[in-house]
Design a protein around this motif. Structure first.
Motif, PDB file in Angstrom:
ATOM      1  N   THR A   1       0.839  -1.209   0.000  1.00  0.00           N
ATOM      2  CA  THR A   1       0.000   0.000   0.000  1.00  0.00           C
ATOM      3  C   THR A   1       0.869   1.252   0.000  1.00  0.00           C
ATOM      4  O   THR A   1       0.610   2.210  -0.741  1.00  0.00           O
ATOM      5  CB  THR A   1      -0.938   0.014   1.222  1.00  0.00           C
ATOM      6  OG1 THR A   1      -1.833  -1.105   1.142  1.00  0.00           O
ATOM      7  CG2 THR A   1      -1.752   1.307   1.275  1.00  0.00           C
ATOM      8  N   LYS A   2       1.923   1.247   0.814  1.00  0.00           N
ATOM      9  CA  LYS A   2       2.835   2.398   0.859  1.00  0.00           C
ATOM     10  C   LYS A   2       3.565   2.570  -0.469  1.00  0.00           C
ATOM     11  O   LYS A   2       3.773   3.693  -0.943  1.00  0.00           O
ATOM     12  CB  LYS A   2       3.826   2.226   2.006  1.00  0.00           C
ATOM     13  CG  LYS A   2       3.186   2.386   3.384  1.00  0.00           C
ATOM     14  CD  LYS A   2       4.181   2.109   4.507  1.00  0.00           C
ATOM     15  CE  LYS A   2       3.509   2.292   5.872  1.00  0.00           C
ATOM     16  NZ  LYS A   2       4.402   1.932   6.983  1.00  0.00           N
ATOM     17  N   ILE A   3       3.950   1.467  -1.067  1.00  0.00           N
ATOM     18  CA  ILE A   3       4.622   1.547  -2.368  1.00  0.00           C
ATOM     19  C   ILE A   3       3.669   2.092  -3.425  1.00  0.00           C
ATOM     20  O   ILE A   3       4.044   2.954  -4.237  1.00  0.00           O
ATOM     21  CB  ILE A   3       5.160   0.166  -2.781  1.00  0.00           C
ATOM     22  CG1 ILE A   3       6.317  -0.245  -1.860  1.00  0.00           C
ATOM     23  CG2 ILE A   3       5.629   0.171  -4.236  1.00  0.00           C
ATOM     24  CD1 ILE A   3       6.796  -1.660  -2.051  1.00  0.00           C
ATOM     25  N   ASP A   4       2.415   1.609  -3.433  1.00  0.00           N
ATOM     26  CA  ASP A   4       1.422   2.101  -4.397  1.00  0.00           C
ATOM     27  C   ASP A   4       1.179   3.598  -4.218  1.00  0.00           C
ATOM     28  O   ASP A   4       1.005   4.332  -5.205  1.00  0.00           O
ATOM     29  CB  ASP A   4       0.103   1.341  -4.241  1.00  0.00           C
ATOM     30  CG  ASP A   4       0.185  -0.089  -4.749  1.00  0.00           C
ATOM     31  OD1 ASP A   4       1.114  -0.378  -5.541  1.00  0.00           O
ATOM     32  OD2 ASP A   4      -0.653  -0.911  -4.354  1.00  0.00           O
TER      33      ASP A   4
ATOM     34  N   ILE B   1       4.087   5.376  -5.759  1.00  0.00           N
ATOM     35  CA  ILE B   1       3.983   5.324  -7.225  1.00  0.00           C
ATOM     36  C   ILE B   1       2.982   6.359  -7.716  1.00  0.00           C
ATOM     37  O   ILE B   1       3.217   7.054  -8.718  1.00  0.00           O
ATOM     38  CB  ILE B   1       3.588   3.916  -7.690  1.00  0.00           C
ATOM     39  CG1 ILE B   1       4.742   2.938  -7.453  1.00  0.00           C
ATOM     40  CG2 ILE B   1       3.194   3.915  -9.166  1.00  0.00           C
ATOM     41  CD1 ILE B   1       4.376   1.485  -7.689  1.00  0.00           C
ATOM     42  N   ALA B   2       1.837   6.482  -7.016  1.00  0.00           N
ATOM     43  CA  ALA B   2       0.806   7.441  -7.414  1.00  0.00           C
ATOM     44  C   ALA B   2       1.338   8.873  -7.380  1.00  0.00           C
ATOM     45  O   ALA B   2       1.048   9.682  -8.270  1.00  0.00           O
ATOM     46  CB  ALA B   2      -0.413   7.309  -6.505  1.00  0.00           C
TER      47      ALA B   2
ATOM     48  N   GLN C   1       3.588  13.490 -10.481  1.00  0.00           N
ATOM     49  CA  GLN C   1       4.709  14.372 -10.801  1.00  0.00           C
ATOM     50  C   GLN C   1       5.112  14.230 -12.267  1.00  0.00           C
ATOM     51  O   GLN C   1       5.417  15.224 -12.940  1.00  0.00           O
ATOM     52  CB  GLN C   1       5.891  14.056  -9.884  1.00  0.00           C
ATOM     53  CG  GLN C   1       5.655  14.410  -8.424  1.00  0.00           C
ATOM     54  CD  GLN C   1       6.769  13.926  -7.513  1.00  0.00           C
ATOM     55  OE1 GLN C   1       7.526  13.023  -7.869  1.00  0.00           O
ATOM     56  NE2 GLN C   1       6.871  14.507  -6.328  1.00  0.00           N
ATOM     57  N   ILE C   2       5.121  12.994 -12.762  1.00  0.00           N
ATOM     58  CA  ILE C   2       5.461  12.749 -14.165  1.00  0.00           C
ATOM     59  C   ILE C   2       4.454  13.423 -15.088  1.00  0.00           C
ATOM     60  O   ILE C   2       4.823  14.038 -16.097  1.00  0.00           O
ATOM     61  CB  ILE C   2       5.534  11.228 -14.447  1.00  0.00           C
ATOM     62  CG1 ILE C   2       6.759  10.629 -13.755  1.00  0.00           C
ATOM     63  CG2 ILE C   2       5.576  10.947 -15.949  1.00  0.00           C
ATOM     64  CD1 ILE C   2       6.775   9.117 -13.756  1.00  0.00           C
TER      65      ILE C   2
END
Length: 352
Positions: free
Chosen positions: A201-204, A207-208, A213-214
């Motif tokens: 969940t923290k990784i997702d 990523i979000a 930012q991208i």
């Protein structure tokens, strides 16, 4: 970020054993390895098409949503699904899901998507739809732990080795039932599932944030390009402007011209070759498709094809040619062909 770093202090078990699974290797000595068919029962989703889906009724998840929207887990309290009529509760009750069930997409357009699934984590009545395989645990097991097993490379590789197809790969019940799953004691399953749920969940979330930012950087890039090619790079206070006469451009510097594209080309615009590619041959022109260009504008070296001189001779690309995407997800995008992309001499372009 410390909270999403790989855990380096996870303690090893005292003893390990060979799992007997080619891509898995060793597992803790007290874990079991079982065939999929001894852990889960299988059935098929509804035999329907998109035309059978409606806006209200009983929720229904289909293979396309597993691939593109609700991979790994499905929660009908958060995820919006199409529905089918209540009559299916009587005629097709075997395709109705229970909380904790798994739904595998039974076809995939690429080998990487073979084994894509979703895991139902809500209690609302929900059907498995077209092109799906239902897998229901028949032993007492932590279904979230099993979801992480199904999402692992060690499990996916078992499926990838067995699926058959060229452009479409079929993931059948017979393929699934002969795969292996590994099972710790129930209490341990729960702890592992909770640990992974928290970490992923923290990784997702990270990523979000990065994706956002991208996206902002992409927008900034487009604004920069637009302003430079329509206004120049001198300060606007230094330049007298005039109306370009083009709605999407607005004002341009006095002294600039606006011309139709056709007046800037040495040759007329033309479509690429409307032919089927053949196996790549270094002695034949390479067949370049829009899908062969990455998001960075560079030409990929994967899935290379060729055309015969007879079919491709009239479509050879020259250094500096501009390719326009005519359809699909990239419609409107342009790519400039450069011979420096590769050492090969001859390229021809697909019509799409």
């Amino acid at each position: 970020m410390k909270e999403i770093a790989v855990e380096k202090n996870i303690k090893r078990y005292e003893a390990y054993k060979d799992s007997g699974v080619e891509w898995l290797g060793e597992i803790p000595e007290h874990w079991e390895t079982k065939k999929f068919k001894f852990v889960l029962d299988q059935s098929k989703g509804l035999t329907i098409t998109k035309q059978n889906l409606i806006n209200e009724g009983i929720f229904c998840v289909n293979y396309g949503e597993i691939h593109s929207k609700f991979g790994f887990e499905l929660d009908t309290t958060k995820h919006k699904l199409k529905c089918v009529g209540e009559e299916y509760l009587i005629s097709d009750s075997n395709s109705l899901l229970n909380k904790g069930d798994f739904v595998f997409a039974d076809t995939s357009e690429d080998i990487e998507g073979s084994g894509n699934f979703t895991h139902l984590r809500s209690s609302d009545k929900t059907f498995a739809g077209y092109h799906t395989v239902i897998a229901r645990p028949k032993i007492k097991i932590e279904s979230l732990f099993l979801a992480f097993v199904f999402d692992s490379t060690s499990f996916r590789n078992q499926i990838r080795k067995k699926v058959k197809g060229v452009k479409v790969y079929s993931i059948t019940q017979s393929v699934l039932k002969e795969t292996n799953v590994w099972i710790p004691p129930l209490q341990e399953q729960t702890k592992i599932a909770q640990f992974l749920d928290d970490k992923t969940t923290k990784i997702d979330e990270a990523i979000a944030i990065k994706d956002q930012q991208i996206q902002l950087l992409k927008e900034r890039k487009q604004i920069l390009i637009h302003n430079a090619v329509t206004k120049g790079i001198r300060s606007l206070s230094e330049v007298e402007m005039k109306d370009s006469g083009v709605e999407w451009i607005g004002e341009i510097p006095v002294g600039w011209e606006v011309k139709k594209l056709k007046y800037l080309l040495n040759e007329k615009l033309k479509y690429g070759a409307n032919e089927s590619g053949i196996d790549y041959d270094i002695d034949l022109p390479r067949y370049v498709r829009i899908t062969d260009f990455g998001n960075d504008g560079k030409l990929s070296e994967k899935n290379k094809l060729s055309l015969s001189w007879k079919n491709g001779g009239d479509y050879l690309l020259k250094d500096g040619d501009i390719l326009f995407a005519r359809s699909g997800a990239t419609v409107g995008k342009t790519y400039q062909f450069k011979k420096s992309m590769s050492v090969e001499d001859n390229y021809c372009f697909e019509a799409s």
